[in-house]
Motif scaffolding. Sequence first.
Motif, short mmCIF file in Angstrom:
data_model
loop_
_atom_site.label_atom_id
_atom_site.label_comp_id
_atom_site.label_asym_id
_atom_site.label_seq_id
_atom_site.Cartn_x
_atom_site.Cartn_y
_atom_site.Cartn_z
N THR A 1 0.83 -1.20 0.00
CA THR A 1 0.00 0.00 0.00
C THR A 1 0.87 1.25 0.00
O THR A 1 0.60 2.21 -0.74
CB THR A 1 -0.93 0.00 1.23
N ILE B 1 -5.76 3.19 -2.72
CA ILE B 1 -5.14 2.92 -1.41
C ILE B 1 -6.15 2.25 -0.48
O ILE B 1 -5.83 1.29 0.23
CB ILE B 1 -4.63 4.23 -0.78
N GLY C 1 -5.73 -1.40 1.12
CA GLY C 1 -5.76 -1.53 2.56
C GLY C 1 -6.89 -2.39 3.06
O GLY C 1 -6.77 -3.05 4.11
#
Length: 634
Positions: free
Chosen positions: A100, A494, A498
């Motif tokens: 990430t 992102i 995540g």
Amino acid sequence: MGSLTRHAMYIPLFMTYERTSAIVASVTLARKWTLNNFLLAPTVTTDQILLFAILAGVLGFLLWGRWRYDVVAFSALLVAVVTGVIPATHAFDGFGHSATVVVALVLVVGHGLSRSGVVELIASKIIRAGTSLSSHIGVMSALAATLSSLMNNVAALALLMPLDIETAAKEKRSPALTLMPISFASILGGLVTLIGTPPNIVIATFREKTLGEPFKMFDFAPVGAACAVVGIIFVTLVGWRLIPATRIDKNVPKDLFKLDDYIAELKVAEDNDLVGKRLGELDEPAESKEVQVLGLIRNGHHMGASGYLIIEAGDILVVQAGPKAIEGFAGSLGLKYVDVELGPGHLKDARLELMEAVVTKDAILDGRSALSLGLLSRYSVHLLGVSRSGHRFRERVRQLALRAGDVLLLLGNKERLTEATHRLGCLPLAERGLHVMQREKASLAIIVFIAAITTASFGFLDLTAALAIVALLYVILEIVPLRELYEAVEWPVIVLLGSLIPLGGAFESSGGTAIVASGLLSLSEGYSPVVVLTVLMVITMTLSDVLNNVATAIIAAPVALEIAATLEVNPDPFLMAVAVSSSCAFLTPIGHKNNTLVMGPGGYSFGDYWRMGLPLEILILLVAIPMILIVWPL
């Protein structure tokens, strides 16, 4: 391919106990996962049922398309936490995961390379109007692939797409002929390096977790470069001919290309190379940037537009063009914006941006000039150009009495621009990504980037740390303005990473990957590992056409490791197969964001992509499998 995918998706869910037990016998006892206990259990556990249901829900909602993929992934993560599948203490570990972080840093670095004009500089040296269609596609595709290997492939396409659209307009041809090939090439370029595309980063992370060492920067290059070269040759010579004629003949809306023509003034500095040259020598660079030179002003007097005029230091060129063309023309020839250097220091040193605004009927500017109002001294904003419905005027731009309906091209600090347009009563137009590039920092940006990549490639520094240093230096050196640092990061990606990384970890640790792996092995029972590898690639590639490529990689990577462990073969070729196939989404506009990006400007429909994409995916399989087996033998 669709039938194969359906079988692969359903067989793992309904496998019998006998088949599962038969596969367990070949699993090594030293495996760190407790797969034997799981596979020998008489029933599937509740956690496994919940995880399959959650992942099936993710797939369903992504195909439905009603909610954005990051919302779907984050919702799935929360469902997994609430149901107890993922411990609450580890729910958000994915947001601190190295994969990430690397993706976020790559986006920042790519923004810096764009903002400093590195990409524009490369494109200006390579792209030439007037070449044949195949040559243009070949050059643009090669450039797209090269850039995509060094930066995020979505960012690379976003940078090149306007250039391609402008070239299509010049050549009076539909951009549908070129945008799809360039999109496919940018996807292929991402296969070459670790940072070229997020799935490669995901795969490298899985390898580090399993084998103790990740794939390095250029470990992907032998297989990825072979696929990219063959793919580019295909789209250049054959692929574009498969685009439906209805798209080629379709009239693309003019508002995709047209920019209002501004009358603007650009100053020739004393150290400029144009000093001593004839005005007529500007015809070629002006034409290449779609700029028309209307004349020359010297000491406040109009000198006309004779091509025999000798340019002197301090002369002012009057040009007519769109805002991006003006900015590009000024940057390529080293011209200055008139009066900017005479204004307050904060205007000269600030991060300058362009803004378009309309003079309204009740605006303070209506009937007044920028000079009489003191636009620069009072508001710290420079009037760069004026567009008056295509009409030309002889007055100096700053001395022109502005009228309601005039469109102004303003230059200044973003905050000052916003404040000035509000106080002046002007109406800002929608942002069109108009930035003033810092071309003087292009060399510095590329040196810092190459130094960091070289350091990481030779193992002197971890790639994540190297990219973090580049991002930090870009901010310190003001290559990436601080206010744009977080804007450069594509936060939905992102959030997707995540959210899915903990789900993928739970899916693996609960034994879900073992079920899928045994299903694939059962499907190809009695065949060689090469056949299993091929089946894995086909299924992963098919999933990637309907799922986000990052999601596909996260789901398929542990399955690949499980298959390799069961067959007792080298896991590297299976991981590399997933890396290639999860990124090769060419059948639909939803499989990869680049395909979505060109759909509107190219005028494509959903069913147009498979015509070029299907033979390309088959070609990638034919190239990738032998290359994987050569470079990463079983």
